[in-house]
Structures are given as structure tokens and as C-alpha cells.
Design a protein around this motif. Structure first.
Motif, PDB file in Angstrom:
ATOM      1  N   ARG A   5       0.839  -1.209   0.000  1.00 62.70           N
ATOM      2  CA  ARG A   5       0.000   0.000   0.000  1.00 62.70           C
ATOM      3  C   ARG A   5       0.872   1.256   0.000  1.00 62.70           C
ATOM      4  O   ARG A   5       0.648   2.179  -0.767  1.00 62.70           O
ATOM      5  CB  ARG A   5      -0.937   0.014   1.200  1.00 62.70           C
ATOM      6  CG  ARG A   5      -1.897   1.202   1.190  1.00 62.70           C
ATOM      7  CD  ARG A   5      -2.858   1.224   2.362  1.00 62.70           C
ATOM      8  NE  ARG A   5      -3.549  -0.004   2.623  1.00 62.70           N
ATOM      9  CZ  ARG A   5      -4.606  -0.462   1.944  1.00 62.70           C
ATOM     10  NH1 ARG A   5      -5.080   0.229   0.920  1.00 62.70           N
ATOM     11  NH2 ARG A   5      -5.182  -1.596   2.285  1.00 62.70           N
ATOM     12  N   GLN A   6       1.885   1.270   0.859  1.00 71.08           N
ATOM     13  CA  GLN A   6       2.786   2.424   0.923  1.00 71.08           C
ATOM     14  C   GLN A   6       3.530   2.615  -0.396  1.00 71.08           C
ATOM     15  O   GLN A   6       3.692   3.742  -0.872  1.00 71.08           O
ATOM     16  CB  GLN A   6       3.782   2.248   2.068  1.00 71.08           C
ATOM     17  CG  GLN A   6       3.151   2.314   3.433  1.00 71.08           C
ATOM     18  CD  GLN A   6       4.081   1.849   4.537  1.00 71.08           C
ATOM     19  OE1 GLN A   6       4.904   0.936   4.333  1.00 71.08           O
ATOM     20  NE2 GLN A   6       3.974   2.460   5.699  1.00 71.08           N
ATOM     21  N   LEU A   7       3.968   1.528  -0.974  1.00 73.01           N
ATOM     22  CA  LEU A   7       4.683   1.604  -2.251  1.00 73.01           C
ATOM     23  C   LEU A   7       3.786   2.148  -3.354  1.00 73.01           C
ATOM     24  O   LEU A   7       4.198   3.008  -4.132  1.00 73.01           O
ATOM     25  CB  LEU A   7       5.233   0.228  -2.630  1.00 73.01           C
ATOM     26  CG  LEU A   7       6.040   0.137  -3.916  1.00 73.01           C
ATOM     27  CD1 LEU A   7       7.207   1.109  -3.909  1.00 73.01           C
ATOM     28  CD2 LEU A   7       6.535  -1.279  -4.116  1.00 73.01           C
ATOM     29  N   LEU A   8       2.548   1.678  -3.410  1.00 73.95           N
ATOM     30  CA  LEU A   8       1.616   2.176  -4.428  1.00 73.95           C
ATOM     31  C   LEU A   8       1.343   3.667  -4.260  1.00 73.95           C
ATOM     32  O   LEU A   8       1.216   4.399  -5.245  1.00 73.95           O
ATOM     33  CB  LEU A   8       0.299   1.394  -4.391  1.00 73.95           C
ATOM     34  CG  LEU A   8       0.330  -0.035  -4.922  1.00 73.95           C
ATOM     35  CD1 LEU A   8      -1.039  -0.699  -4.723  1.00 73.95           C
ATOM     36  CD2 LEU A   8       0.745  -0.084  -6.380  1.00 73.95           C
ATOM     37  N   GLU A   9       1.266   4.121  -3.022  1.00 77.61           N
ATOM     38  CA  GLU A   9       1.028   5.540  -2.760  1.00 77.61           C
ATOM     39  C   GLU A   9       2.193   6.401  -3.230  1.00 77.61           C
ATOM     40  O   GLU A   9       2.009   7.555  -3.602  1.00 77.61           O
ATOM     41  CB  GLU A   9       0.771   5.770  -1.267  1.00 77.61           C
ATOM     42  CG  GLU A   9      -0.561   5.242  -0.799  1.00 77.61           C
ATOM     43  CD  GLU A   9      -0.731   5.249   0.714  1.00 77.61           C
ATOM     44  OE1 GLU A   9       0.233   5.607   1.445  1.00 77.61           O
ATOM     45  OE2 GLU A   9      -1.822   4.871   1.175  1.00 77.61           O
ATOM     46  N   GLN A  10       3.403   5.849  -3.234  1.00 75.15           N
ATOM     47  CA  GLN A  10       4.598   6.588  -3.618  1.00 75.15           C
ATOM     48  C   GLN A  10       4.880   6.554  -5.116  1.00 75.15           C
ATOM     49  O   GLN A  10       5.645   7.372  -5.611  1.00 75.15           O
ATOM     50  CB  GLN A  10       5.817   6.047  -2.877  1.00 75.15           C
ATOM     51  CG  GLN A  10       5.778   6.293  -1.397  1.00 75.15           C
ATOM     52  CD  GLN A  10       6.907   5.597  -0.670  1.00 75.15           C
ATOM     53  OE1 GLN A  10       7.722   4.912  -1.274  1.00 75.15           O
ATOM     54  NE2 GLN A  10       6.946   5.763   0.633  1.00 75.15           N
ATOM     55  N   LYS A  11       4.288   5.599  -5.821  1.00 71.25           N
ATOM     56  CA  LYS A  11       4.561   5.479  -7.252  1.00 71.25           C
ATOM     57  C   LYS A  11       4.106   6.732  -7.980  1.00 71.25           C
ATOM     58  O   LYS A  11       3.049   7.280  -7.699  1.00 71.25           O
ATOM     59  CB  LYS A  11       3.837   4.264  -7.852  1.00 71.25           C
ATOM     60  CG  LYS A  11       4.553   2.954  -7.621  1.00 71.25           C
ATOM     61  CD  LYS A  11       3.865   1.804  -8.302  1.00 71.25           C
ATOM     62  CE  LYS A  11       4.046   1.871  -9.800  1.00 71.25           C
ATOM     63  NZ  LYS A  11       3.644   0.648 -10.486  1.00 71.25           N
ATOM     64  N   SER A  12       4.915   7.169  -8.929  1.00 70.68           N
ATOM     65  CA  SER A  12       4.571   8.376  -9.684  1.00 70.68           C
ATOM     66  C   SER A  12       3.326   8.164 -10.541  1.00 70.68           C
ATOM     67  O   SER A  12       2.543   9.066 -10.749  1.00 70.68           O
ATOM     68  CB  SER A  12       5.746   8.805 -10.555  1.00 70.68           C
ATOM     69  OG  SER A  12       6.099   7.755 -11.440  1.00 70.68           O
ATOM     70  N   SER A  13       3.157   6.962 -11.036  1.00 71.83           N
ATOM     71  CA  SER A  13       1.973   6.648 -11.831  1.00 71.83           C
ATOM     72  C   SER A  13       1.455   5.279 -11.416  1.00 71.83           C
ATOM     73  O   SER A  13       2.176   4.299 -11.463  1.00 71.83           O
ATOM     74  CB  SER A  13       2.310   6.628 -13.323  1.00 71.83           C
ATOM     75  OG  SER A  13       1.200   6.159 -14.061  1.00 71.83           O
TER      76      SER A  13
END
Length: 143
Positions: A5-13
Motif C-alpha cells: 500500500r505504501q509503495l503504491l502511494e509513492q509510485k509516480s503513476s
């Protein structure tokens, strides 16, 4: 360790790139090239029915003498899709990808696709986390 979840929130797209099972392999490749991705979800309405990757293309089109224009994605896609939940960790995802030998991993939450992770996403997150730990250790040693 960072969660999915945290990684998805940080992804630019975090745009979900998908195609229908009736689309041709050529159309799937065009879509993948437009978005500069190595895999694409195959979805029927809101349901994942498969995933199509460059590996599927190489092994099931090129090596089997098929054509991209004359073959539907549903005929060569990987239909047994492995996915993760948002609560899983980056480490768990990397272990799963390593064990199963694939480089793209859909993320499902309550039966709905909410994202897709690539091995590149996971490697970047791991390197960032390790760099943070190194910096903290260096600061600790200096003080």
C-alpha cells in the motif's frame, strides 16, 4: 519494511493498464509500448482473467510460429494470475516473484485490482530502504 500500500502511494503513476481478452496480441503490444511496460492486465469488465507479458509473447507467439495480428490475447495469456494484497511487504513480494519466476504482480484489495507492481518498483523500494538504514547508521556512528 514497506508495505505494498505504501509503495503504491509513492509510485509516480499507478495507472492500471489493461486490455480485454478478445484483443489481438498486436493491440496488447501496442498498448504496452505506449505505456512503456513489460506486462498488461487482461480484464473482462472488472475481473482479472489473465496477464500478458513480453515473456508470453516470446514463448507463445514467436516460438510457436503464430502471428500477433491473428492471435487473441486470451489464447496465449497467463491465466493463473498470482496477486498480492496491500498489506503484504516489499520483501514478501520479492520472495514471491523470485520463487514463481515472474516480474509483474497485480495488487488486489477486496476483490478489486488497485495496482500493479514490477520487479523494478520493488528493487527501487528496497534500495531506498537500505540507503535510509545506511544513512541512519552513519549518523549514529558519527555522534
Amino acid at each position: 519494511m514497506q508495505t505494498v500500500r505504501q509503495l503504491l502511494e509513492q509510485k509516480s503513476s499507478n495507472e492500471l493498464i489493461a486490455i480485454g481478452p478478445q484483443a489481438t496480441v498486436y493491440q496488447a503490444l501496442q498498448t504496452m509500448a505506449e505505456h512503456d511496460v513489460g506486462a498488461i492486465l487482461v480484464m473482462d469488465m472488472d475481473d482479472i482473467v489473465g496477464i500478458f507479458s513480453e515473456r508470453d509473447y516470446a514463448r507463445r507467439i514467436v516460438l510457436q510460429g503464430r502471428t500477433s495480428i491473428g492471435t487473441c490475447v486470451r489464447d496465449i495469456m497467463t491465466s493463473k494470475v498470482v496477486y498480492v494484497s496491500p498489506s503484504q511487504t516489499v520483501g514478501q513480494c520479492m520472495a514471491l516473484m523470485t520463487e514463481k519466476h515472474f516480474r509483474h504482480l497485480p495488487v488486489m484489495d477486496e476483490g478489486k485490482v488497485i495496482g500493479m507492481l514490477s520487479i523494478g518498483d520493488l528493487v527501487r523500494a528496497t534500495i531506498a530502504e537500505q540507503q535510509f538504514v545506511i544513512e541512519q547508521l552513519v549518523n549514529y556512528i558519527r555522534t
